[in-house]
Write an enzyme that holds these catalytic residues in place. Structure first.
Site, short mmCIF file in Angstrom:
data_model
loop_
_atom_site.label_atom_id
_atom_site.label_comp_id
_atom_site.label_asym_id
_atom_site.label_seq_id
_atom_site.Cartn_x
_atom_site.Cartn_y
_atom_site.Cartn_z
N ALA A 12 0.84 -1.20 0.00
CA ALA A 12 0.00 0.00 0.00
C ALA A 12 0.88 1.24 0.00
O ALA A 12 2.06 1.19 0.32
CB ALA A 12 -0.91 -0.01 1.22
N CYS A 13 0.28 2.36 -0.37
CA CYS A 13 0.99 3.65 -0.37
C CYS A 13 1.43 3.98 1.05
O CYS A 13 0.71 3.69 1.98
CB CYS A 13 0.08 4.75 -0.89
SG CYS A 13 -0.08 4.63 -2.66
N PRO A 14 2.55 4.62 1.20
CA PRO A 14 3.46 5.11 0.15
C PRO A 14 4.64 4.17 -0.13
O PRO A 14 5.65 4.61 -0.65
CB PRO A 14 3.98 6.41 0.76
CG PRO A 14 4.09 6.10 2.22
CD PRO A 14 3.03 5.05 2.53
#
Lengths: 75, 185
Positions: A12-14
């Protein structure tokens, strides 16, 4: 000129962005980084960052909810 | 079969489909829509928009489903809270809205044909997700709201608390990013 693959599926981000930034530091001018992502927000922040740095960027949809961000290091 | 494929191709290459359903909407469009709908929310439910509050009720209902009781818990002890829990899911506007949030996100991703069940990459990811969820949930209740109820609705109600919340949200995000880079790279 070499091609480097970076598998960021399931991240998942970041995390994809930070991983790509670290990888780009190790690469030479003209090298190509291909980041596989399946988190749609990385489809925005990764190209945004790379374009801002002046690199050539292309995003390809490779499957349902899967993309490849292709970055050519130009400087 | 081939005509089905042709029809699908016609749809997926249609500029209206691409603009409205496939590509992400611009941030500005989202911001304007959120602002309008939070006004609708305040006008119809007499409460500002919030997300984690109703989830706390979901937790109570699930706990009751297993035979537990939250009657004596301080958080649920007020008369209004007891009434909300008694009246159930469909009478709780916030709960219905949260259900719509999940359903809407699913619809959007299906329309764009971007649905994917993501693999869990490592145990570290599971630990971080569970720990992060617990901290966020606990923090949201202690702070009387999350980044929607306390920050967004706080600022929208011209309350100073929203701005204070925002400052500490940024500080927390800085610490969180440092921890993320240290333990996840």
């Amino acid at each position: 000129m070499k091609e480097v693959m970076l598998d960021c599926f399931g991240e998942a981000c970041p995390i994809p962005l930070v991983k790509a930034q670290n990888k780009m530091k190790e690469m030479d001018i003209g090298d190509i980084l291909i980041v596989s992502i399946d988190h749609s927000c990385a489809m925005k922040n990764l190209p945004d960052w790379a374009r801002g740095e002046g690199h050539n960027v292309e995003v390809e949809e490779t499957g349902d909810g899967e993309w490849e961000v292709v970055i050519e290091k130009v400087k | 079969m081939s005509s089905f494929k042709e029809t699908m191709k016609k749809i997926t290459s249609n500029p209206v489909y691409v603009k409205w359903l496939k590509d992400a909407w611009p941030y500005l469009t989202g911001a304007i829509l959120l602002s309008l709908f939070q006004i609708v929310t305040l006008a119809t439910t007499y409460n500002p928009w919030g997300v984690t509050g109703p989830y706390t009720n979901w937790g109570a209902w699930i706990f009751e489903l297993f035979g537990g009781s939250v009657d004596k818990w301080y958080y649920f002890s007020s008369e209004g809270m007891q009434r909300t829990l008694e009246n159930g899911f469909l009478a709780d506007g916030g709960s219905v809205r949260n259900a719509g949030l999940i359903l809407g996100a699913l619809l959007a991703v299906l329309f764009a044909s971007q649905f994917k069940i993501k693999k869990i990459k490592s145990k570290k990811q599971v630990v971080a997700a569970v720990l992060g969820g617990l901290l966020m949930g606990y923090g949201a209740r202690i702070a009387y709201g999350c980044n929607i109820g306390a920050l967004y609705s706080g600022i929208a109600s011209l309350s100073l608390s929203g701005w204070v919340f925002g400052i500490f949200l940024f500080l927390g995000a800085i610490v969180g990013s440092k921890l993320l880079v240290k333990y996840f790279m």
